[in-house]
Design an enzyme around this catalytic site. Structure first.
Site, short mmCIF file in Angstrom:
data_model
loop_
_atom_site.label_atom_id
_atom_site.label_comp_id
_atom_site.label_asym_id
_atom_site.label_seq_id
_atom_site.Cartn_x
_atom_site.Cartn_y
_atom_site.Cartn_z
N HIS A 1 0.79 -1.24 0.00
CA HIS A 1 0.00 0.00 0.00
C HIS A 1 0.82 1.28 0.00
O HIS A 1 0.28 2.37 -0.14
CB HIS A 1 -0.93 0.02 1.22
CG HIS A 1 -0.22 0.31 2.51
ND1 HIS A 1 0.36 -0.66 3.26
CD2 HIS A 1 0.02 1.49 3.15
CE1 HIS A 1 0.92 -0.11 4.34
NE2 HIS A 1 0.73 1.19 4.30
C1 UD1 Z 1 -1.90 5.82 5.40
C2 UD1 Z 1 -0.60 6.39 6.00
C3 UD1 Z 1 0.48 5.32 5.95
C4 UD1 Z 1 0.02 4.04 6.60
C5 UD1 Z 1 -1.31 3.60 6.00
C6 UD1 Z 1 -1.82 2.40 6.78
C7 UD1 Z 1 -0.27 8.80 5.65
C8 UD1 Z 1 0.44 9.83 4.86
N1 UD1 Z 1 -0.15 7.53 5.21
O1 UD1 Z 1 -1.65 5.53 4.05
O2 UD1 Z 1 1.61 5.79 6.64
O3 UD1 Z 1 0.99 3.04 6.36
O4 UD1 Z 1 -2.27 4.66 6.12
O5 UD1 Z 1 -2.74 1.65 6.05
O6 UD1 Z 1 -0.93 9.10 6.62
N2 UD1 Z 1 -8.97 4.68 1.03
C9 UD1 Z 1 -10.20 4.12 0.94
N3 UD1 Z 1 -10.84 3.78 2.11
C10 UD1 Z 1 -10.29 3.97 3.34
C11 UD1 Z 1 -9.03 4.55 3.41
C12 UD1 Z 1 -8.38 4.91 2.26
O7 UD1 Z 1 -10.74 3.92 -0.14
O8 UD1 Z 1 -10.93 3.62 4.35
C13 UD1 Z 1 -8.26 5.03 -0.23
C14 UD1 Z 1 -8.59 6.43 -0.73
O9 UD1 Z 1 -8.57 6.37 -2.12
C15 UD1 Z 1 -7.40 7.23 -0.25
C16 UD1 Z 1 -6.27 6.24 -0.33
O10 UD1 Z 1 -6.86 5.00 0.00
O11 UD1 Z 1 -7.16 8.38 -1.02
C17 UD1 Z 1 -5.12 6.53 0.58
O12 UD1 Z 1 -5.57 6.70 1.94
P1 UD1 Z 1 -4.70 7.58 2.97
O13 UD1 Z 1 -5.24 7.44 4.32
O14 UD1 Z 1 -4.54 8.95 2.42
O15 UD1 Z 1 -3.28 6.93 2.88
P2 UD1 Z 1 -2.83 5.41 3.01
O16 UD1 Z 1 -2.20 5.01 1.73
O17 UD1 Z 1 -3.94 4.58 3.54
N1 UDP Z 2 -3.56 -5.44 8.86
C1 UDP Z 2 -4.86 -5.95 9.00
N2 UDP Z 2 -5.53 -6.32 7.86
C2 UDP Z 2 -4.98 -6.23 6.63
C3 UDP Z 2 -3.65 -5.72 6.51
C4 UDP Z 2 -2.98 -5.32 7.65
O1 UDP Z 2 -5.37 -6.06 10.11
O2 UDP Z 2 -5.65 -6.58 5.64
C5 UDP Z 2 -2.85 -5.04 10.09
C6 UDP Z 2 -1.51 -5.67 10.27
O3 UDP Z 2 -1.63 -6.93 10.91
C7 UDP Z 2 -0.78 -4.65 11.12
C8 UDP Z 2 -1.36 -3.33 10.65
O4 UDP Z 2 -2.58 -3.65 9.98
O5 UDP Z 2 -1.09 -4.82 12.48
C9 UDP Z 2 -0.42 -2.66 9.72
O6 UDP Z 2 -1.08 -1.60 9.11
P1 UDP Z 2 -0.74 -1.10 7.64
O7 UDP Z 2 0.00 -2.14 6.90
O8 UDP Z 2 -2.02 -0.61 7.06
O9 UDP Z 2 0.16 0.18 7.94
P2 UDP Z 2 1.69 0.43 8.34
O10 UDP Z 2 2.05 -0.47 9.45
O11 UDP Z 2 2.50 0.21 7.09
O12 UDP Z 2 1.71 1.87 8.69
#
Ligand code: UD1
Ligand code: UDP
Length: 355
Positions: A203
């Site tokens: 992601h």
């Molecule tokens: C964010 C964090 C990242 C973390 C990740 C965990 C920042 C800059 N990034 O990244 O550090 O590792 O969360 O998962 O804060 N979207 C949906 N539904 C949701 C959430 C997101 O459709 O419930 C889609 C939207 O298109 C959105 C995109 O995902 O624009 C990115 O979501 P965003 O929260 O901005 O960043 P992440 O890539 O999730």
């Molecule tokens: N995780 C989850 N379901 C998923 C993918 C990840 O519960 O489908 C959990 C994972 O076990 C870990 C946390 O989400 O505890 C990590 O979050 P993510 O990978 O979204 O973000 P990051 O750690 O890179 O910020």
């Protein structure tokens, strides 16, 4: 009773807050603020239900937007909450835009800020998370580092006061929930066999926003001999669609599923042959599960797992993922790389002493 406002908003923060909140509420009134950065049920609501996280006192409903707009909207709304609640401290987790917004709101109002997962650095300022971490650390009053490396990173930036290596709260979470996960599921529930599948999550912006890299990653997954179980982050799904690459998900060995719950994830991690990821949290969970991890990034903040040989950084464009996975040999295992599983208790003890 003294009052702490906790700010969360993204999936990994729901997991981190679960063990800490349980401990914190023994001695504080906790006001839980959910920015709504993640909002799909499988990225948010499911964690509150499954991990028994208290219902947020404030749901800010900010949702997705560009970095500036999203962080700015959170900042304004968190400030309103802090002005109303007048807490003794603000607790933030990790490195997302929700973390930075909480940090800025608290520090501008001179409310002591406590940062869980302080001191992590990838030394790559093109990562949005790196900016969020650096800025948050520099306005924090107490810095809860998960490792000695993190303590050293802070020292190198001149931050030495109120820095405590408490271990990793994600280790607390795994210790608490792994047994529950083992009792709840069987491999048949997921259509995979013991140690015969590779669990993958992708992601990170650096992988999803660069089409060449995104394509190389999914082509590499398609070439793996084993089944790849891929709980797909909505960001990655959207980016594949936008880039006209959604057909790559149809490879015969790739089993795409919606994001899974934390208990499902912990269960799947424990039974996988290997884990391929770019997630910060999943790299450590692979290590806790004693499953080899292949991280599709150029750097990691969790250097310890790489140093001892349980985690291998892989460049999906230049290297052959299949060969690297097949050539992996188990390294020695250090049980206490990320503390003793009592990070939450230590965090609350330090807050007690500070306040
Ligand atoms: C964010 C964090 C990242 C973390 C990740 C965990 C920042 C800059 N990034 O990244 O550090 O590792 O969360 O998962 O804060 N979207 C949906 N539904 C949701 C959430 C997101 O459709 O419930 C889609 C939207 O298109 C959105 C995109 O995902 O624009 C990115 O979501 P965003 O929260 O901005 O960043 P992440 O890539 O999730
Ligand atoms: N995780 C989850 N379901 C998923 C993918 C990840 O519960 O489908 C959990 C994972 O076990 C870990 C946390 O989400 O505890 C990590 O979050 P993510 O990978 O979204 O973000 P990051 O750690 O890179 O910020």
């Amino acid at each position: 009773m003294r009052k702490i406002v906790t700010v969360v908003g993204a999936r990994p923060q729901f997991i981190k807050v679960a063990p800490v909140s349980r401990e914190l509420r023994k001695s504080y009134q906790e006001i839980l603020v959910n920015t709504g950065q993640h909002y799909d049920y499988k990225m948010s609501g499911i964690f509150f239900e499954e991990l028994n996280i208290p219902k947020p006192d404030y749901d800010l409903g900010v949702g997705s937007a560009s970095h500036g707009k999203q962080t700015g909207e959170m900042l304004a709304k968190i400030e309103e909450v802090l002005l109303m609640e007048k807490p003794d401290g603000v607790l933030v987790y990790g490195d997302t835009n929700s973390t930075l917004a909480g940090a800025l709101a608290a520090s501008k109002l001179h409310i002591p800020l406590f940062h869980v997962e302080a001191g992590l650095r990838s030394f790559n300022k093109r990562m949005p998370e790196e900016i969020n971490r650096i800025l948050t650390d520099h306005v924090s009053e107490i810095l809860f580092a998960p490792t000695e490396t993190a303590v050293l990173n802070l020292k190198n930036e001149g931050i030495t006061k109120n820095v405590f290596n408490v271990g990793d709260v994600m280790y607390d979470a795994v210790l608490y929930y792994a047994k529950m996960a083992a009792e709840k599921y069987q491999l048949g529930d997921f259509g995979v066999e013991e140690k015969k599948y590779i669990l993958a999550t992708i992601h990170r912006a650096e992988n999803t926003d660069d089409i060449t890299r995104l394509k190389a990653i999914f082509e590499a997954l398609a070439r793996l001999k084993d089944t790849v179980l891929l709980p797909l982050h909505p960001r990655t799904e959207n980016k594949l669609k936008e880039a006209g690459l959604k057909h790559l998900l149809q490879a015969a060995n790739i089993k795409v599923v919606p994001p899974v719950s934390y208990l499902e994830m912990v269960y799947l991690e424990n039974h996988a042959k290997a884990i391929v990821t770019d997630s910060g949290g999943v790299q450590k969970e692979a290590y806790f599960a004693k499953v080899p991890c292949f991280t599709l990034r150029e750097q990691t903040e969790w250097v310890e797992t790489v140093e001892i040989g349980w985690n291998r950084l892989v460049n999906p464009i230049k290297e052959n993922l299949t060969q690297i996975i097949e050539a992996w040999v188990p390294a020695s295992y250090n049980e206490h790389l990320y503390g003793n599983g009592d990070a939450s208790r230590k965090i609350v003890n330090h807050i007690n002493l500070f306040l």
